[in-house]
Enzyme design. Structure first.
Site, PDB file in Angstrom:
ATOM      1  N   ASP A  12       0.821  -1.212   0.000  1.00 45.22           N
ATOM      2  CA  ASP A  12       0.000   0.000   0.000  1.00 45.22           C
ATOM      3  C   ASP A  12       0.862   1.273   0.000  1.00 45.22           C
ATOM      4  O   ASP A  12       1.931   1.295   0.604  1.00 45.22           O
ATOM      5  CB  ASP A  12      -0.918  -0.025   1.232  1.00 45.22           C
ATOM      6  CG  ASP A  12      -2.015   1.020   1.143  1.00 45.22           C
ATOM      7  OD1 ASP A  12      -2.328   1.467   0.018  1.00 45.22           O
ATOM      8  OD2 ASP A  12      -2.556   1.399   2.192  1.00 45.22           O
ATOM      9  N   ASN A  14       1.365   3.363  -2.976  1.00 60.41           N
ATOM     10  CA  ASN A  14       1.895   3.828  -4.274  1.00 60.41           C
ATOM     11  C   ASN A  14       1.310   5.166  -4.682  1.00 60.41           C
ATOM     12  O   ASN A  14       2.025   6.065  -5.124  1.00 60.41           O
ATOM     13  CB  ASN A  14       1.530   2.834  -5.385  1.00 60.41           C
ATOM     14  CG  ASN A  14       2.315   1.561  -5.307  1.00 60.41           C
ATOM     15  OD1 ASN A  14       3.276   1.470  -4.565  1.00 60.41           O
ATOM     16  ND2 ASN A  14       1.897   0.559  -6.074  1.00 60.41           N
ATOM     17  N   GLY A  15      -0.017   5.276  -4.566  1.00 58.32           N
ATOM     18  CA  GLY A  15      -0.700   6.486  -5.022  1.00 58.32           C
ATOM     19  C   GLY A  15      -0.193   7.706  -4.273  1.00 58.32           C
ATOM     20  O   GLY A  15       0.152   8.731  -4.890  1.00 58.32           O
ATOM     21  N   TRP A  17       2.616   8.063  -2.638  1.00 60.22           N
ATOM     22  CA  TRP A  17       4.024   8.298  -2.966  1.00 60.22           C
ATOM     23  C   TRP A  17       4.132   9.050  -4.293  1.00 60.22           C
ATOM     24  O   TRP A  17       4.879  10.028  -4.424  1.00 60.22           O
ATOM     25  CB  TRP A  17       4.777   6.967  -3.051  1.00 60.22           C
ATOM     26  CG  TRP A  17       6.262   7.105  -3.214  1.00 60.22           C
ATOM     27  CD1 TRP A  17       7.193   7.055  -2.220  1.00 60.22           C
ATOM     28  CD2 TRP A  17       6.983   7.311  -4.446  1.00 60.22           C
ATOM     29  NE1 TRP A  17       8.447   7.223  -2.748  1.00 60.22           N
ATOM     30  CE2 TRP A  17       8.349   7.383  -4.103  1.00 60.22           C
ATOM     31  CE3 TRP A  17       6.624   7.445  -5.787  1.00 60.22           C
ATOM     32  CZ2 TRP A  17       9.353   7.567  -5.060  1.00 60.22           C
ATOM     33  CZ3 TRP A  17       7.619   7.650  -6.746  1.00 60.22           C
ATOM     34  CH2 TRP A  17       8.972   7.701  -6.372  1.00 60.22           C
ATOM     35  N   HIS A  29       2.844   3.854  -8.871  1.00 59.60           N
ATOM     36  CA  HIS A  29       2.734   2.426  -9.214  1.00 59.60           C
ATOM     37  C   HIS A  29       4.011   1.949  -9.911  1.00 59.60           C
ATOM     38  O   HIS A  29       4.498   0.851  -9.655  1.00 59.60           O
ATOM     39  CB  HIS A  29       1.517   2.185 -10.117  1.00 59.60           C
ATOM     40  CG  HIS A  29       0.212   2.436  -9.411  1.00 59.60           C
ATOM     41  ND1 HIS A  29      -0.081   1.879  -8.193  1.00 59.60           N
ATOM     42  CD2 HIS A  29      -0.869   3.193  -9.736  1.00 59.60           C
ATOM     43  CE1 HIS A  29      -1.287   2.276  -7.793  1.00 59.60           C
ATOM     44  NE2 HIS A  29      -1.781   3.074  -8.715  1.00 59.60           N
ATOM     45  N   SER A  57      -7.249  -5.657  -6.105  1.00 58.09           N
ATOM     46  CA  SER A  57      -8.347  -6.304  -5.379  1.00 58.09           C
ATOM     47  C   SER A  57      -9.652  -6.211  -6.162  1.00 58.09           C
ATOM     48  O   SER A  57      -9.763  -5.418  -7.112  1.00 58.09           O
ATOM     49  CB  SER A  57      -8.534  -5.637  -4.015  1.00 58.09           C
ATOM     50  OG  SER A  57      -9.147  -4.369  -4.188  1.00 58.09           O
ATOM     51  N   TRP A  61     -11.549  -2.143  -8.784  1.00 57.10           N
ATOM     52  CA  TRP A  61     -12.253  -1.771 -10.024  1.00 57.10           C
ATOM     53  C   TRP A  61     -12.962  -0.432  -9.876  1.00 57.10           C
ATOM     54  O   TRP A  61     -13.363   0.181 -10.856  1.00 57.10           O
ATOM     55  CB  TRP A  61     -13.280  -2.851 -10.411  1.00 57.10           C
ATOM     56  CG  TRP A  61     -12.661  -4.145 -10.818  1.00 57.10           C
ATOM     57  CD1 TRP A  61     -12.687  -5.320 -10.121  1.00 57.10           C
ATOM     58  CD2 TRP A  61     -11.914  -4.430 -12.012  1.00 57.10           C
ATOM     59  NE1 TRP A  61     -12.007  -6.309 -10.796  1.00 57.10           N
ATOM     60  CE2 TRP A  61     -11.529  -5.792 -11.962  1.00 57.10           C
ATOM     61  CE3 TRP A  61     -11.526  -3.667 -13.124  1.00 57.10           C
ATOM     62  CZ2 TRP A  61     -10.773  -6.397 -12.973  1.00 57.10           C
ATOM     63  CZ3 TRP A  61     -10.779  -4.274 -14.142  1.00 57.10           C
ATOM     64  CH2 TRP A  61     -10.416  -5.623 -14.047  1.00 57.10           C
ATOM     65  N   LEU A 122      11.093 -20.410  -5.680  1.00 57.50           N
ATOM     66  CA  LEU A 122      10.165 -19.473  -5.026  1.00 57.50           C
ATOM     67  C   LEU A 122       8.867 -19.475  -5.822  1.00 57.50           C
ATOM     68  O   LEU A 122       8.895 -19.437  -7.048  1.00 57.50           O
ATOM     69  CB  LEU A 122      10.753 -18.051  -5.034  1.00 57.50           C
ATOM     70  CG  LEU A 122       9.784 -16.917  -4.658  1.00 57.50           C
ATOM     71  CD1 LEU A 122       9.369 -17.016  -3.189  1.00 57.50           C
ATOM     72  CD2 LEU A 122      10.410 -15.545  -4.921  1.00 57.50           C
ATOM     73  N   ARG A 178      -5.277  -2.145   8.227  1.00 54.38           N
ATOM     74  CA  ARG A 178      -6.466  -2.932   7.878  1.00 54.38           C
ATOM     75  C   ARG A 178      -6.070  -4.048   6.927  1.00 54.38           C
ATOM     76  O   ARG A 178      -4.986  -4.019   6.336  1.00 54.38           O
ATOM     77  CB  ARG A 178      -7.577  -2.050   7.306  1.00 54.38           C
ATOM     78  CG  ARG A 178      -7.170  -1.186   6.145  1.00 54.38           C
ATOM     79  CD  ARG A 178      -8.358  -0.421   5.558  1.00 54.38           C
ATOM     80  NE  ARG A 178      -7.895   0.547   4.564  1.00 54.38           N
ATOM     81  CZ  ARG A 178      -7.846   1.863   4.756  1.00 54.38           C
ATOM     82  NH1 ARG A 178      -8.252   2.398   5.874  1.00 54.38           N
ATOM     83  NH2 ARG A 178      -7.389   2.662   3.800  1.00 54.38           N
ATOM     84  N   GLU A 191       1.584 -13.650  11.721  1.00 54.51           N
ATOM     85  CA  GLU A 191       2.094 -12.484  12.447  1.00 54.51           C
ATOM     86  C   GLU A 191       1.926 -11.294  11.504  1.00 54.51           C
ATOM     87  O   GLU A 191       2.310 -11.371  10.331  1.00 54.51           O
ATOM     88  CB  GLU A 191       3.585 -12.671  12.784  1.00 54.51           C
ATOM     89  CG  GLU A 191       3.886 -13.904  13.616  1.00 54.51           C
ATOM     90  CD  GLU A 191       3.196 -13.876  14.985  1.00 54.51           C
ATOM     91  OE1 GLU A 191       3.000 -12.783  15.534  1.00 54.51           O
ATOM     92  OE2 GLU A 191       2.836 -14.967  15.483  1.00 54.51           O
TER      93      GLU A 191
HETATM   94  C1  FPP Z   1      -1.835   0.050  -3.444  1.00 55.73           C
HETATM   95  O1  FPP Z   1      -1.414   1.382  -3.336  1.00 55.73           O
HETATM   96  C2  FPP Z   1      -1.247  -0.563  -4.603  1.00 55.73           C
HETATM   97  C3  FPP Z   1      -1.960  -1.123  -5.628  1.00 55.73           C
HETATM   98  C4  FPP Z   1      -3.437  -1.150  -5.670  1.00 55.73           C
HETATM   99  C5  FPP Z   1      -1.264  -1.677  -6.794  1.00 55.73           C
HETATM  100  C6  FPP Z   1      -0.049  -2.475  -6.493  1.00 55.73           C
HETATM  101  C7  FPP Z   1       0.815  -2.447  -7.697  1.00 55.73           C
HETATM  102  C8  FPP Z   1       2.164  -2.401  -7.695  1.00 55.73           C
HETATM  103  C9  FPP Z   1       2.985  -2.507  -6.476  1.00 55.73           C
HETATM  104  C10 FPP Z   1       2.903  -2.217  -8.951  1.00 55.73           C
HETATM  105  C11 FPP Z   1       2.551  -3.159  -9.983  1.00 55.73           C
HETATM  106  C12 FPP Z   1       2.836  -4.546  -9.603  1.00 55.73           C
HETATM  107  C13 FPP Z   1       2.925  -5.518 -10.498  1.00 55.73           C
HETATM  108  C14 FPP Z   1       3.207  -6.893 -10.038  1.00 55.73           C
HETATM  109  C15 FPP Z   1       2.796  -5.240 -11.941  1.00 55.73           C
HETATM  110  P1  FPP Z   1      -2.504   2.529  -3.510  1.00 55.73           P
HETATM  111  O2  FPP Z   1      -2.576   2.894  -4.939  1.00 55.73           O
HETATM  112  O3  FPP Z   1      -3.792   2.097  -2.879  1.00 55.73           O
HETATM  113  O4  FPP Z   1      -1.838   3.675  -2.661  1.00 55.73           O
HETATM  114  P2  FPP Z   1      -2.560   4.807  -1.828  1.00 55.73           P
HETATM  115  O5  FPP Z   1      -3.120   4.133  -0.596  1.00 55.73           O
HETATM  116  O6  FPP Z   1      -1.443   5.720  -1.510  1.00 55.73           O
HETATM  117  O7  FPP Z   1      -3.604   5.410  -2.708  1.00 55.73           O
END
Ligand code: FPP
Length: 224
Positions: A12, A14-15, A17, A29, A57, A61, A122, A178, A191
């Site tokens: 969690d 990416n957005g 960041w 992402h 998830s 969508w 792996l 969560r 854990e």
């Molecule tokens: C959650 O961060 C991240 C995702 C819904 C996407 C995860 C994707 C990657 C790590 C990159 C792509 C991976 C592959 C395997 C191609 P968020 O977007 O919900 O972040 P936020 O909570 O800051 O909005």
């Protein structure tokens, strides 16, 4: 020292960041994918056999179409570029979740799973269009259809994670506590480590520290 066979990660942040550093969620992402590669390497180094990554998830969508498209393009390009290399490294790729994407992506996913199916170093379970509630409902439907008794052993046969041991360690980055509909059955005794850093900032050292801490925990599984 606790054995560590399976690490599951909610990647969690990416957005946030991306917005903070590049004024674009999608840039986050892209940066998150670099962290994925680092963590795969470190997982192998630590001789961990299963790594489950929550990439998309059933609820994701609801995001803007543009972001969804970007994420799947990223995944498609990643697989096209890296599947040979993953295979050479004896990594098996398994998708958990329903493959209902474009026919092009579906067949790439199936091809990647087939190509790597014999690998034993792996196993990466990539959770895509995955939701634990859907998974459990489907498993109960199968039990009913096959007129089987409802018990743990029978239910497990119909989970996406059949033949995969439950996660020993669940990590969630991004400073949020969560589970977001991730592996609700399977994490009953995991854990759980919550990490403040956003996923693109999470690194090998943070991961190694968690592994070390995990190894030293006294796990009771309900006993004393
Ligand atoms: C959650 O961060 C991240 C995702 C819904 C996407 C995860 C994707 C990657 C790590 C990159 C792509 C991976 C592959 C395997 C191609 P968020 O977007 O919900 O972040 P936020 O909570 O800051 O909005």
């Amino acid at each position: 020292m606790n054995p560590l066979n399976h690490v599951a990660i909610i990647m969690d942040g990416n957005g946030r960041w991306g917005l903070k550093n590049k004024n674009s969620r999608n840039a986050g992402h892209k940066a998150g994918l670099n962290t994925v590669e680092k963590i795969i390497k470190e997982t192998i180094k630590n001789n961990i056999k299963f790594l489950t990554l929550y990439a998309f998830s059933t609820e994701n969508w609801k995001r803007p179409k543009k972001e969804i498209k970007f994420l799947f393009n990223l995944l498609e390009n990643f697989l096209k570029d890296k599947i040979e290399d993953l295979n050479k490294q004896k990594i098996r790729l398994k998708i958990i979740g329903k493959k209902n994407f474009s026919s092009q992506l579906n067949s790439l996913l199936i091809k990647s799973e087939k190509k790597t199916s014999k690998n034993k170093r792996l196993q990466i379970n990539l959770a895509l269009n995955y939701g634990a509630k859907t998974e459990l409902i489907n498993a109960f439907k199968e039990l009913k259809k096959n007129k089987e008794n409802i018990n743990e052993k029978n239910l497990k046969k119909y989970l996406e994670t059949k033949n995969i041991p439950d996660p020993d360690l669940l990590i969630r980055t991004g400073n949020t506590k969560r589970l977001s509909n991730f592996l609700l059955w399977q994490v009953a005794y995991s854990e759980i480590f919550f990490e403040k850093k956003l996923w693109p900032d999470f690194n090998e050292r943070d991961y190694t520290k968690m592994i070390k801490k995990f190894r030293s925990i006294k796990r009771n599984f309900g006993k004393i």
